[in-house]
Structure formats: structure tokens, C-alpha cells
Design an enzyme around this catalytic site. Structure first.
Site, PDB file in Angstrom:
ATOM      1  N   ASN A 178      43.856  57.787  12.120  1.00 32.37           N
ATOM      2  CA  ASN A 178      43.931  56.342  12.332  1.00 32.37           C
ATOM      3  C   ASN A 178      43.687  55.629  11.013  1.00 32.37           C
ATOM      4  O   ASN A 178      42.985  56.147  10.138  1.00 32.37           O
ATOM      5  CB  ASN A 178      42.864  55.914  13.344  1.00 32.37           C
ATOM      6  CG  ASN A 178      42.915  54.432  13.648  1.00 32.37           C
ATOM      7  OD1 ASN A 178      43.999  53.850  13.815  1.00 32.37           O
ATOM      8  ND2 ASN A 178      41.760  53.782  13.710  1.00 32.37           N
ATOM      9  N   MET A 187      46.685  49.613  18.990  1.00 23.36           N
ATOM     10  CA  MET A 187      45.520  48.825  19.379  1.00 23.36           C
ATOM     11  C   MET A 187      44.952  49.221  20.746  1.00 23.36           C
ATOM     12  O   MET A 187      44.179  48.476  21.338  1.00 23.36           O
ATOM     13  CB  MET A 187      45.876  47.331  19.362  1.00 23.36           C
ATOM     14  CG  MET A 187      46.404  46.850  18.021  1.00 23.36           C
ATOM     15  SD  MET A 187      45.378  47.313  16.581  1.00 23.36           S
ATOM     16  CE  MET A 187      44.090  46.085  16.697  1.00 23.36           C
ATOM     17  N   ARG A 188      45.315  50.379  21.224  1.00 19.08           N
ATOM     18  CA  ARG A 188      44.829  50.836  22.529  1.00 19.08           C
ATOM     19  C   ARG A 188      43.685  51.827  22.326  1.00 19.08           C
ATOM     20  O   ARG A 188      43.827  52.775  21.550  1.00 19.08           O
ATOM     21  CB  ARG A 188      46.005  51.523  23.235  1.00 19.08           C
ATOM     22  CG  ARG A 188      45.827  51.810  24.664  1.00 19.08           C
ATOM     23  CD  ARG A 188      45.910  50.609  25.554  1.00 19.08           C
ATOM     24  NE  ARG A 188      47.082  49.773  25.364  1.00 19.08           N
ATOM     25  CZ  ARG A 188      47.186  48.535  25.841  1.00 19.08           C
ATOM     26  NH1 ARG A 188      46.185  47.972  26.494  1.00 19.08           N
ATOM     27  NH2 ARG A 188      48.282  47.828  25.631  1.00 19.08           N
ATOM     28  N   GLU A 214      46.203  48.910   2.569  1.00 17.57           N
ATOM     29  CA  GLU A 214      46.489  49.899   3.614  1.00 17.57           C
ATOM     30  C   GLU A 214      47.834  50.577   3.357  1.00 17.57           C
ATOM     31  O   GLU A 214      47.976  51.788   3.530  1.00 17.57           O
ATOM     32  CB  GLU A 214      46.527  49.224   4.991  1.00 17.57           C
ATOM     33  CG  GLU A 214      45.190  48.708   5.484  1.00 17.57           C
ATOM     34  CD  GLU A 214      45.307  48.086   6.865  1.00 17.57           C
ATOM     35  OE1 GLU A 214      45.955  48.680   7.748  1.00 17.57           O
ATOM     36  OE2 GLU A 214      44.753  46.995   7.061  1.00 17.57           O
ATOM     37  N   ASN A 254      52.431  48.868   8.612  1.00 19.13           N
ATOM     38  CA  ASN A 254      51.973  50.192   8.163  1.00 19.13           C
ATOM     39  C   ASN A 254      53.028  51.256   8.455  1.00 19.13           C
ATOM     40  O   ASN A 254      53.241  52.168   7.655  1.00 19.13           O
ATOM     41  CB  ASN A 254      50.633  50.559   8.818  1.00 19.13           C
ATOM     42  CG  ASN A 254      49.457  50.048   8.014  1.00 19.13           C
ATOM     43  OD1 ASN A 254      49.194  50.530   6.927  1.00 19.13           O
ATOM     44  ND2 ASN A 254      48.772  49.034   8.537  1.00 19.13           N
ATOM     45  N   HIS A 309      42.032  52.016   9.679  1.00 17.34           N
ATOM     46  CA  HIS A 309      41.191  50.909  10.151  1.00 17.34           C
ATOM     47  C   HIS A 309      40.939  49.951   8.981  1.00 17.34           C
ATOM     48  O   HIS A 309      40.600  50.405   7.872  1.00 17.34           O
ATOM     49  CB  HIS A 309      39.863  51.460  10.681  1.00 17.34           C
ATOM     50  CG  HIS A 309      38.957  50.396  11.205  1.00 17.34           C
ATOM     51  ND1 HIS A 309      39.178  49.754  12.403  1.00 17.34           N
ATOM     52  CD2 HIS A 309      37.846  49.829  10.670  1.00 17.34           C
ATOM     53  CE1 HIS A 309      38.227  48.852  12.600  1.00 17.34           C
ATOM     54  NE2 HIS A 309      37.409  48.873  11.564  1.00 17.34           N
ATOM     55  N   LEU A 323      41.806  54.929  23.427  1.00 16.17           N
ATOM     56  CA  LEU A 323      42.191  56.074  24.259  1.00 16.17           C
ATOM     57  C   LEU A 323      40.961  56.653  24.946  1.00 16.17           C
ATOM     58  O   LEU A 323      39.912  56.827  24.321  1.00 16.17           O
ATOM     59  CB  LEU A 323      42.879  57.121  23.384  1.00 16.17           C
ATOM     60  CG  LEU A 323      44.179  56.623  22.751  1.00 16.17           C
ATOM     61  CD1 LEU A 323      44.669  57.582  21.685  1.00 16.17           C
ATOM     62  CD2 LEU A 323      45.247  56.395  23.819  1.00 16.17           C
ATOM     63  N   GLY A 341      54.015  46.423  12.775  1.00 13.67           N
ATOM     64  CA  GLY A 341      54.570  47.649  12.201  1.00 13.67           C
ATOM     65  C   GLY A 341      54.649  47.703  10.689  1.00 13.67           C
ATOM     66  O   GLY A 341      55.390  48.516  10.135  1.00 13.67           O
TER      67      GLY A 341
HETATM   68  C1  GAR Z   1      46.444  46.904  10.434  1.00 11.03           C
HETATM   69  O1  GAR Z   1      45.604  46.094   9.648  1.00 11.03           O
HETATM   70  C2  GAR Z   1      45.667  48.089  10.963  1.00 11.03           C
HETATM   71  O2  GAR Z   1      44.737  48.620  10.070  1.00 11.03           O
HETATM   72  C3  GAR Z   1      44.973  47.464  12.141  1.00 11.03           C
HETATM   73  O3  GAR Z   1      45.941  46.630  12.737  1.00 11.03           O
HETATM   74  C4  GAR Z   1      46.839  46.171  11.724  1.00 11.03           C
HETATM   75  C5  GAR Z   1      48.232  46.506  12.164  1.00 11.03           C
HETATM   76  O4  GAR Z   1      49.175  45.954  11.296  1.00 11.03           O
HETATM   77  N1  GAR Z   1      44.483  48.458  13.051  1.00 11.03           N
HETATM   78  C6  GAR Z   1      43.360  48.341  13.706  1.00 11.03           C
HETATM   79  O5  GAR Z   1      42.646  47.350  13.634  1.00 11.03           O
HETATM   80  C7  GAR Z   1      43.016  49.520  14.587  1.00 11.03           C
HETATM   81  N2  GAR Z   1      41.654  49.475  14.956  1.00 11.03           N
HETATM   82  P1  GAR Z   1      50.668  46.510  11.265  1.00 11.03           P
HETATM   83  O6  GAR Z   1      51.189  46.503  12.714  1.00 11.03           O
HETATM   84  O7  GAR Z   1      51.432  45.522  10.427  1.00 11.03           O
HETATM   85  O8  GAR Z   1      50.646  47.882  10.690  1.00 11.03           O
END
Ligand code: GAR
Length: 210
Positions: free
Chosen positions: A108, A91-92, A175, A15, A110, A94, A13
Site C-alpha cells: 500500500n 480506499m476500502r 508518491e 498513482n 499512504h 479490508l 488514479g
Molecule cells: C493518494 O494520496 C494515496 O496515497 C492515498 O489516496 C490518494 C489517491 O490518489 N491513499 C490513502 O490515503 C490510502 N490510505 P490517486 O487516486 O490520485 O492515486
């Protein structure tokens, strides 16, 4: 325009936390109205609880099929009726049942410079490929994995001799700054920006929650 945003998350979490902090600014172009997770006891849920953001967990494993999860998630989002749904470490993947039942716009983030490195393990793959640059992309979520139109992208140089963990940490910090800026870009253009926002970060000047 203040966008009412609901966040989808699956884990740590960070982000979500960055979005939450930036949303507290006086001129924030968006507000977080809720959090939905697909597994119990996530870091994101703890953060939402502490911040008083309404949350709901739809544990993927409790559903008899992927389609039934997709449909329940779509119904939850449609009932909440935000302006935007923000995937932040969700991470699911859809499936068609979700997109059939959810007409809301989804965004999203990435951890790669799409269209390069869709999918998982992006930091390792950037190092293996010897890419000179890496970064993060905020894009519209469509049924094709990590393929929707770009809203904003930020890049940084890969440093000589840099390992996967160090690179991942630098991109994560990127990010955290990029996602709120992407939402400001969307809000300024009423969800239809004419061009993507392209950012090359001066990391010295990057403040974590800017
Ligand atoms: C982040 O790096 C996000 O960009 C990535 O998972 C991480 C989650 O971190 N998302 C993906 O790879 C989606 N395809 P967080 O839970 O600390 O935000």
C-alpha cells in the site's frame, strides 16, 4: 526479477498513472497486469482502458455485505495470481474475510510518514500538529490499518505558511516517484529487502515519473 503486479484503486488514479508510466521504461522491474476497482467510472479505469490494461470493477455497493465483497475481491486476486497486489489510492478497509481468502502479498502507499498519521486527512493533521516534515510510505498491507512493515519512505520539509492543498500536491508528486522506486527495491531483493529504503527528496531534482 520482473514483478507481475495487479493494482487496486478507488478513484482519480494518479498513482496508477505514475506506476503505468514508470513500467514502460526499458529496465522496469515490474509490469502491470491488471486493475481492479471497487466503484464504477473511476479515473483509474479510464487510464487503464487507454493503456490497454485489463480491468475489472467489483462495485462495493452491489454486495450484500462487507464480508461478501472481501471474499469476491480475494477470489478475483487469487485467480489473477500476480506476484504482488499494489493498493494505489484504494480506499476500502479490508476485513478478516479478505485476509482469510487471499494469501498474496499486498503493498500500500499512504500519504504520511508512518507510523505517524494513520488513516485519513493526513495533510491537515500534519499542519495541525506543526510537524516539520511530511511524506509518504510504501508498506506491506496487513489486517491492522496502515500498520504493516515499511518498504520505502520519502520525506520532505513542510514549508512555512504552506496550506493543505499545496502540501497535498507536493506529497502526491513525491508518491509518484516513490512507488516505482519501492517496487525496484522489492524486485532487487526478491520481495525481502533487508532494510526499508529511506529517501529525502530534493524536489528540484524530482521528475514526476522517475
Ligand atoms: C493518494 O494520496 C494515496 O496515497 C492515498 O489516496 C490518494 C489517491 O490518489 N491513499 C490513502 O490515503 C490510502 N490510505 P490517486 O487516486 O490520485 O492515486
Amino acid at each position: 526479477m520482473t514483478l507481475r503486479c495487479l493494482v487496486l484503486a478507488s478513484g482519480r488514479g494518479s498513482n496508477f498513472e505514475a506506476l503505468l508510466r514508470a513500467s514502460a521504461g526499458a529496465d522496469a522491474p515490474y509490469a502491470l497486469t491488471g486493475l481492479v476497482t471497487d466503484r464504477p467510472a473511476t479515473g483509474a479505469q479510464a487510464l487503464a482502458e487507454a493503456a490497454g490494461v485489463p480491468q475489472r470493477c467489483l462495485p462495493f455497493k452491489a454486495f450484500p455485505s462487507r464480508a461478501s465483497f472481501d471474499q469476491a475481491l480475494a477470489e478475483t486476486l487469487v485467480t489473477a495470481a500476480p506476484d504482488l497486489v499494489l493498493c494505489a489510492g484504494f480506499m476500502r478497509v479490508l476485513g478478516p474475510a479478505f485476509f482469510t481468502h487471499c494469501p498474496l502479498p499486498l503493498v500500500n502507499i499512504h500519504p504520511a510518514l508512518l507510523p505517524a498519521h494513520r488513516g485519513l486527512h493526513t495533510h491537515r493533521r500534519v499542519l495541525e500538529a506543526g510537524d516539520p516534515f511530511h511524506g509518504a510510505t510504501v508498506h506491506w498491507l496487513t489486517p491492522a490499518l496502515d500498520s504493516g512493515p515499511t518498504i520505502a519512505q520519502a520525506r520532505l520539509p513542510v514549508l512555512p505558511g504552506e496550506g493543505e492543498a499545496a502540501l497535498a500536491a507536493r506529497v502526491l508528486r513525491l508518491e509518484h516517484a516513490l512507488y516505482p522506486q519501492a517496487l525496484a527495491h522489492l524486485a532487487a531483493h526478491r520481495l525481502a529487502p533487508p532494510t526499508p529504503l529511506e529517501l529525502f527528496w530534493d524536489e528540484e531534482a524530482l521528475t514526476p515519473w522517475a
